[in-house]
Design an enzyme around this catalytic site. Structure first.
Site, mmCIF file in Angstrom:
data_model
loop_
_atom_site.group_PDB
_atom_site.id
_atom_site.type_symbol
_atom_site.label_atom_id
_atom_site.label_comp_id
_atom_site.label_asym_id
_atom_site.label_seq_id
_atom_site.Cartn_x
_atom_site.Cartn_y
_atom_site.Cartn_z
ATOM 1 N N ASN A 1 0.731 -1.688 4.255
ATOM 2 C CA ASN A 1 0.357 -0.887 3.334
ATOM 3 C C ASN A 1 1.179 -0.600 2.378
ATOM 4 O O ASN A 1 0.960 0.033 1.474
ATOM 5 C CB ASN A 1 -0.187 0.440 4.038
ATOM 6 C CG ASN A 1 -1.464 0.250 4.641
ATOM 7 O OD1 ASN A 1 -1.804 0.794 5.759
ATOM 8 N ND2 ASN A 1 -2.456 -0.766 4.242
ATOM 9 N N ASP B 1 -10.279 3.377 8.479
ATOM 10 C CA ASP B 1 -10.279 2.342 7.360
ATOM 11 C C ASP B 1 -11.744 2.697 6.449
ATOM 12 O O ASP B 1 -12.749 3.457 6.824
ATOM 13 C CB ASP B 1 -10.626 0.993 7.871
ATOM 14 C CG ASP B 1 -10.468 -0.128 6.761
ATOM 15 O OD1 ASP B 1 -9.718 0.419 5.789
ATOM 16 O OD2 ASP B 1 -10.672 -1.281 6.621
#
Ligand code: IPE
Ligand code: IPE
Ligand code: MG
Length: 247
Positions: A75, A27
């Site tokens: 996502n 991330d």
């Protein structure tokens, strides 16, 4: 960190107490790019380079399973342009790395519903899985269209089906049997979960498997994640007292 310092750090790792399975929530690519006034996809591109590095570092060290969260079921909410960029990078990664991955005796697996990926990324992923299926140095398990909740629901549906077909008895269902209905079938649970980027959450990652996993968080963004951070996470992990509910 220079080579000497890196080696000193590496020597602190107890090779006999390595985590068997390391999972990483990769991330911070977007913020890395935004801080540099670059498009978010430039961050993903840089992050892909770290995937190349860390896969090699983990395999060399003797990690047996490396799970990488690359694309979550959530996502898809991102702008189309960013999703296309991520899919292109996936294709680029496989095309440029597959020979090396295969030569290094690494087995590629995925978790998540890859049938929902666009055609070319899906084909490349399937090719990588097929080509490396007999390798046994390390499993590289990539989360693609992966979500922990989705995985659990899918497992329940499949187990209900097998009960209905008489393949298993309802009374026999336990955690061991249920784990065979997850994408991670046959894999041990993660021992260590690494999440860079400063976020202190799971974001729907391996919810079932992570029951007794040790967490390692860091503020650095994934594109800045280096070999030294991987070693530091493992050294910290080796200091933990894992009790699994015992004393
Ligand atoms: C992680 O980086 C990569 C994916 C989720 C595909 P992000 O894109 O989430 O980066 P941040 O969290 O916005 O910085
Ligand atoms: C988790 O990161 C997903 C991946 C790294 C692939 P996100 O950036 O999507 O998670 P949130 O939105 O910050 O929780
Ligand atoms: Mg993020």
């Amino acid at each position: 960190m220079d080579k000497k310092e890196l080696n000193e750090l590496k020597n602190k790792i107890d090779i006999n107490n390595l985590p068997k399975h390391v999972a990483i929530i990769m991330d911070g690519n977007g913020r890395w790019a935004e801080e540099r006034f670059l498009p978010r996809n430039a961050g993903h591109q840089e992050g892909t380079k770290r995937v190349v590095d860390i896969v090699e570092v983990a395999a060399d060290l003797g990690i047996k399973y490396l799970s990488l969260y690359a694309f979550s079921t959530e996502n898809w909410k991102r702008p189309k342009e960013e999703i296309n960029g991520l899919m292109k990078l996936l294709v680029y990664y496989i095309r440029s790395e597959l020979n090396k991955i295969h030569k290094n005796n690494i087995k590629v697996q995925t978790m998540g519903d890859i049938s929902k990926l666009p055609k070319i990324p899906k084909q490349e992923v399937e090719k990588a899985i097929e080509r490396t299926k007999n390798n046994n140095k390390m499993v590289l398990n990539i989360g693609l269209n992966y979500g922990g909740r989705d995985e659990i629901i899918r497992g329940i549906k499949n187990i209900l089906y097998d009960v209905k077909m008489g393949k298993i008895n309802e009374e026999d269902i336990d955690t061991k049997i249920f784990s065979n209905y997850l994408y991670t079938k046959g894999m041990p649970d993660p021992d260590l979960l690494i999440r860079p980027s400063g976020e202190l959450r799971l974001s729907n990652f391996m919810l079932y498997q992570i029951a007794y996993t040790e967490f390692w968080f860091s503020d650095i963004y994934w594109p800045d994640f280096r070999e030294e951070h991987f070693y530091k996470a493992i050294i910290d992990y080796q200091k933990r007292d894992r009790r699994f509910g015992g004393i």
